[in-house]
Design a protein around this motif. Sequence first.
Motif, mmCIF file in Angstrom:
data_model
loop_
_atom_site.group_PDB
_atom_site.id
_atom_site.type_symbol
_atom_site.label_atom_id
_atom_site.label_comp_id
_atom_site.label_asym_id
_atom_site.label_seq_id
_atom_site.Cartn_x
_atom_site.Cartn_y
_atom_site.Cartn_z
ATOM 1 N N ARG A 4 0.834 -1.309 -0.124
ATOM 2 C CA ARG A 4 -0.144 -0.271 0.106
ATOM 3 C C ARG A 4 0.881 1.280 0.055
ATOM 4 N N ARG A 5 0.597 2.285 -0.949
ATOM 5 C CA ARG A 5 1.162 3.345 -0.814
ATOM 6 C C ARG A 5 0.283 4.680 -0.890
ATOM 7 N N LEU A 6 0.560 5.658 -0.062
ATOM 8 C CA LEU A 6 -0.156 6.799 -0.248
ATOM 9 C C LEU A 6 0.679 8.050 -0.700
ATOM 10 N N ALA A 7 0.191 8.671 -1.943
ATOM 11 C CA ALA A 7 1.055 9.828 -2.597
ATOM 12 C C ALA A 7 0.266 10.994 -2.849
ATOM 13 N N ARG A 43 -5.653 20.068 3.472
ATOM 14 C CA ARG A 43 -4.703 19.950 2.802
ATOM 15 C C ARG A 43 -4.496 18.514 2.126
ATOM 16 N N LEU A 44 -4.917 17.575 2.715
ATOM 17 C CA LEU A 44 -4.940 16.197 2.391
ATOM 18 C C LEU A 44 -5.474 16.102 0.950
ATOM 19 N N LEU A 45 -6.845 16.895 0.949
ATOM 20 C CA LEU A 45 -7.697 16.864 -0.258
ATOM 21 C C LEU A 45 -7.094 17.673 -1.314
ATOM 22 N N ASP A 46 -6.648 19.040 -0.911
ATOM 23 C CA ASP A 46 -5.961 20.040 -1.733
ATOM 24 C C ASP A 46 -4.990 19.405 -2.432
ATOM 25 N N ARG A 47 -4.437 18.700 -1.996
ATOM 26 C CA ARG A 47 -2.889 18.010 -2.708
ATOM 27 C C ARG A 47 -3.172 16.766 -3.388
ATOM 28 N N GLY A 48 -4.608 16.282 -3.542
ATOM 29 C CA GLY A 48 -4.701 15.381 -4.398
ATOM 30 C C GLY A 48 -4.181 13.889 -4.039
ATOM 31 N N ALA A 49 -4.503 13.566 -2.722
ATOM 32 C CA ALA A 49 -4.073 12.402 -2.267
ATOM 33 C C ALA A 49 -4.395 11.261 -3.194
ATOM 34 N N ALA A 50 -3.751 10.069 -3.263
ATOM 35 C CA ALA A 50 -4.050 9.006 -4.073
ATOM 36 C C ALA A 50 -3.525 7.837 -3.498
ATOM 37 N N ALA A 51 -4.355 6.641 -3.494
ATOM 38 C CA ALA A 51 -3.885 5.779 -2.707
ATOM 39 C C ALA A 51 -3.692 4.343 -3.753
ATOM 40 N N VAL A 52 -2.691 3.495 -3.337
ATOM 41 C CA VAL A 52 -2.463 2.333 -4.274
ATOM 42 C C VAL A 52 -2.415 1.350 -3.093
ATOM 43 N N SER A 53 -3.320 0.207 -3.471
ATOM 44 C CA SER A 53 -3.395 -0.956 -2.463
ATOM 45 C C SER A 53 -3.472 -2.257 -3.166
ATOM 46 N N GLU A 54 -3.620 -3.349 -2.537
ATOM 47 C CA GLU A 54 -4.104 -4.603 -2.960
ATOM 48 C C GLU A 54 -5.391 -4.710 -3.736
ATOM 49 N N ARG A 55 -6.228 -3.426 -3.485
ATOM 50 C CA ARG A 55 -7.492 -3.558 -4.142
ATOM 51 C C ARG A 55 -7.579 -2.955 -5.691
ATOM 52 N N ALA A 56 -6.459 -2.081 -5.773
ATOM 53 C CA ALA A 56 -6.503 -1.376 -7.133
ATOM 54 C C ALA A 56 -5.102 -1.279 -7.625
ATOM 55 N N GLY A 115 -16.317 -0.146 13.819
ATOM 56 C CA GLY A 115 -16.959 -1.039 12.835
ATOM 57 C C GLY A 115 -16.794 -0.308 11.403
ATOM 58 N N ARG A 116 -16.243 1.149 11.352
ATOM 59 C CA ARG A 116 -16.131 1.444 10.064
ATOM 60 C C ARG A 116 -14.675 1.654 9.547
ATOM 61 N N GLU A 117 -14.473 2.091 8.307
ATOM 62 C CA GLU A 117 -13.172 1.925 7.618
ATOM 63 C C GLU A 117 -12.905 2.885 6.747
ATOM 64 N N TYR A 118 -11.654 3.599 6.670
ATOM 65 C CA TYR A 118 -11.288 4.652 5.758
ATOM 66 C C TYR A 118 -9.934 4.596 5.277
ATOM 67 N N ASP A 119 -9.612 5.337 4.298
ATOM 68 C CA ASP A 119 -8.042 5.298 3.744
ATOM 69 C C ASP A 119 -7.460 5.964 4.699
ATOM 70 N N VAL A 120 -7.821 7.265 4.926
ATOM 71 C CA VAL A 120 -7.089 8.114 6.004
ATOM 72 C C VAL A 120 -7.627 8.578 7.117
ATOM 73 N N THR A 121 -7.093 8.685 8.361
ATOM 74 C CA THR A 121 -8.094 9.230 9.250
ATOM 75 C C THR A 121 -7.261 10.173 10.411
ATOM 76 N N VAL A 122 -7.883 11.196 10.564
ATOM 77 C CA VAL A 122 -7.234 12.166 11.567
ATOM 78 C C VAL A 122 -7.995 12.105 12.975
ATOM 79 N N VAL A 123 -7.296 12.120 13.879
ATOM 80 C CA VAL A 123 -7.680 11.720 15.401
ATOM 81 C C VAL A 123 -7.218 12.966 16.271
#
Length: 445
Positions: free
Chosen positions: A243-246, A295-308, A354-362
Amino acid sequence: MNHEVSDPSSAAAEATRGILRDTLHGDARGVVVDSPPGAGKSTLVVRAALELAAAGRPLMVVAQTNAQVDDLVLRLAEKEPELPVGRLHASDADAYDKALDALDGVVTSTKAADLAGLPVVVSTAAKWAHVKGVEPWRHAIVDEAYQMRSDALLAVAGLFERALFVGDPGQLDPFSVVGAEQWAGLSYDPSASAVSTLLAHNPDLPQHRLPVSWRLPASAAPLVSEAFYPYTPFRAGTGHGDRRLAFGAASDGSAADRVLDEAAESGWGLLELPARHTPRTDPEAVRACALVVRRLLDRGAAAVSERAEHPVPVTPDRVAVGTAHRDQAAAVRAALADLGVAGVTVDTANRLQGREYDVTVVLHPLSGRPDATAFHLETGRLCVLASRHRHACVVVCREGVADLLDEHPSTEPVQLGVTVKFPDGWEANHAVLSHLSEHRVAWRP
């Protein structure tokens, strides 16, 4: 199981076979399954339900919320569209997801008698508690069993002969609106979880665990396992390179961008504000959470994983902000709205379970606090907040929490007969903070 299966998929499949074997062919009245975050608990529940139905064994399924019930019914209908499934619901106007009405195999009713004879009937524990005068089901599946209080289990126990109990022991304890101190330590404590009471009276029941988390990345599974599941360890189903986040845009050098870069690289980021005692809705910490998301959304975050195979944009619906209190969540929503951000989930740990996301802020539960109360130290609260992500988690926190923990050792009264939770919130917080300190970015607003 004494030997370790090297391949995660094989380990998970072997565990599932053992669970289904004891459920379908064992002679014990109950089977308990511990599941870490993202281990495929719902998948197991659906598979067990379908196999019991295929074996001709009438089944009732008990979940804890209407959302959980509707999700299970939708999953069952997706897997077996022809299987008749009953959805027992309350008489409220919005008692269930109206999407169920479009499914040919799903029958909805407020009365259990109307659903008698169907292979599978699903409802909440609260609704099942009102069902009387029916022939007991041969089997039951209790989903999210650690969220169920033991008094709720007692209210439905007469409706089935055998049961499979599935849940996550690391999540939040069952909720109670009244104090239960007078029952603490007793074997019939109604506020205890259904599983703990069940095992106290039936210690010989078969116990299994799902050994692999398919949600948590390789950067997160070891920390969450060691900090919150020391006796039921698990591992990630993916490796460090899977998995990679860029980002499409380079960092502007701000603290928000630097902590995002750190989280993308390592899976974790700690955005640390100066030490200070603050109101619960700390304006600077709330704004920091919102800025990180912006900033996460402005910078166009994209994820690579085993799903795609190709990068998938991290859209607002794949981002969540987690807090300890509802007023904090409301403050973050307002701050996000001020920054023009919509579609991001912002909620408390209780509602994020029980919920799932790509990125979380806590927003750290102890950030800015002058004390460390039992509520804020509850192990399950931090566990939920730290285990919702598939790629990265950014924690926003005031400096000085480690000192706060050292200055406020647990003051909860010791009660005879009460099993001491391990790890306790003090130890779990120290473990998480120690790891996060390696990924710290200081912010001076």
